[in-house]
Design a protein around this motif. Structure first.
Motif, PDB file in Angstrom:
ATOM      1  N   GLN A  58     -38.897 -22.969   6.119  1.00 54.15           N
ATOM      2  CA  GLN A  58     -39.850 -22.111   7.086  1.00 54.15           C
ATOM      3  C   GLN A  58     -41.183 -22.164   6.070  1.00 54.15           C
ATOM      4  N   THR A  59     -41.157 -22.047   4.856  1.00 53.80           N
ATOM      5  CA  THR A  59     -42.224 -21.750   4.033  1.00 53.80           C
ATOM      6  C   THR A  59     -42.874 -23.320   3.774  1.00 53.80           C
ATOM      7  N   ALA A  61     -42.367 -25.936   5.797  1.00 53.19           N
ATOM      8  CA  ALA A  61     -42.841 -26.521   6.882  1.00 53.19           C
ATOM      9  C   ALA A  61     -44.463 -26.014   7.258  1.00 53.19           C
ATOM     10  N   ALA A  62     -44.416 -24.656   7.028  1.00 51.32           N
ATOM     11  CA  ALA A  62     -45.721 -24.129   7.216  1.00 51.32           C
ATOM     12  C   ALA A  62     -46.914 -24.755   6.401  1.00 51.32           C
ATOM     13  N   ALA A  63     -46.328 -24.980   5.133  1.00 48.23           N
ATOM     14  CA  ALA A  63     -47.476 -25.434   4.103  1.00 48.23           C
ATOM     15  C   ALA A  63     -47.751 -26.994   4.544  1.00 48.23           C
ATOM     16  N   GLU A  65     -47.697 -28.048   7.744  1.00 48.67           N
ATOM     17  CA  GLU A  65     -48.752 -28.082   8.759  1.00 48.67           C
ATOM     18  C   GLU A  65     -50.082 -27.704   8.408  1.00 48.67           C
ATOM     19  N   GLN A  66     -50.105 -26.876   7.314  1.00 42.08           N
ATOM     20  CA  GLN A  66     -51.606 -26.447   6.651  1.00 42.08           C
ATOM     21  C   GLN A  66     -52.300 -27.859   6.223  1.00 42.08           C
ATOM     22  N   ALA A  75     -52.517 -24.977   1.443  1.00 42.79           N
ATOM     23  CA  ALA A  75     -51.233 -25.820   1.419  1.00 42.79           C
ATOM     24  C   ALA A  75     -50.928 -25.858  -0.151  1.00 42.79           C
TER      25      ALA A  75
END
Length: 216
Positions: A58-59, A61-63, A65-66, A75
């Motif tokens: 999850q971490t 994937a979020a990075a 996206e950033q 990111a």
């Protein structure tokens, strides 16, 4: 009379069992408790590792996206917190992404060091080490920076091997030789690409084009 003897024999047996239990019973119980604790601990560790893997995914994937949203600084910070090449998984992927973010932020020196850490980390699969080496060399060439001798040696080892990275390593060697004014060596590297087997067509054409330029 036989019934009496049978009863006496049974009582003796019970006394023997009782004596054995008093002597070894606590150890049996302790062993059983240890077994239960061990099983519970293993299941707990499995659950912990699963939770850690989900959190890392999850971490990461979020990075990503950033990074795709041009939130490069955020990111980079996220990837930096995760980056640990030797741990593999998302920690290894985060290391590669960290280098990408550092390049986008104009910090070529930091990106080069990140790729070098991947290439030199114990426990990292050889394919990832080769990829990191080639990326480091190609970026240094693009940025006009000096290529460290250790990276040059690693590049030579890849070019002399039989992995799928061999043509790319030869191409990087050709560019490096051309940059240093070593025309004959550059021609040799590009010639090996054109004569090699399993070379992608686009890469073969680039090598042929470079040979034509070098031989003018």
């Amino acid at each position: 009379m036989s019934d009496i003897f049978r009863e006496i024999d049974e009582e003796i047996r019970q006394e023997d069992y009782l004596a054995l239990w008093k002597r070894y019973g606590p150890w049996v119980i302790a062993a059983a408790v240890l077994l239960v604790v061990a099983v519970a601990g293993y299941k707990g560790w499995e659950a912990y590792r699963h939770d850690q893997a989900v959190e890392a995914a999850q971490t990461y994937a979020a990075a990503v996206e950033q990074l795709n949203a041009d939130e490069t600084q955020a990111a980079r910070d996220a990837f930096k917190d995760m980056a640990a090449p030797a741990e593999g998984g998302f920690s290894l992927l985060a290391s590669f992404r960290l280098a990408d973010a550092q390049v986008q932020l104009g910090n070529s020196g930091a990106a080069l060091k990140t790729w070098q850490r991947i290439a030199e980390a114990d426990g990292v699969a050889a394919s990832y080490q080769r990829l990191a080496t080639i990326q480091a060399v190609m970026h240094a060439l693009d940025a006009g920076a000096d290529v460290p001798e250790l990276l040059t040696q690693r590049l030579s080892a890849i070019a002399g091997g039989d992995s799928g990275f061999r043509p790319t390593a030869l191409e990087a060697q050709g560019l490096l030789a051309a940059k240093r004014g070593e025309r004959e060596q550059a021609v040799e590297h590009y010639t090996r690409i054109t004569e090699g087997a399993n070379v992608p067509p686009a890469q073969r054409r680039r090598a042929e084009h470079m040979l034509a330029l070098l031989k003018e």
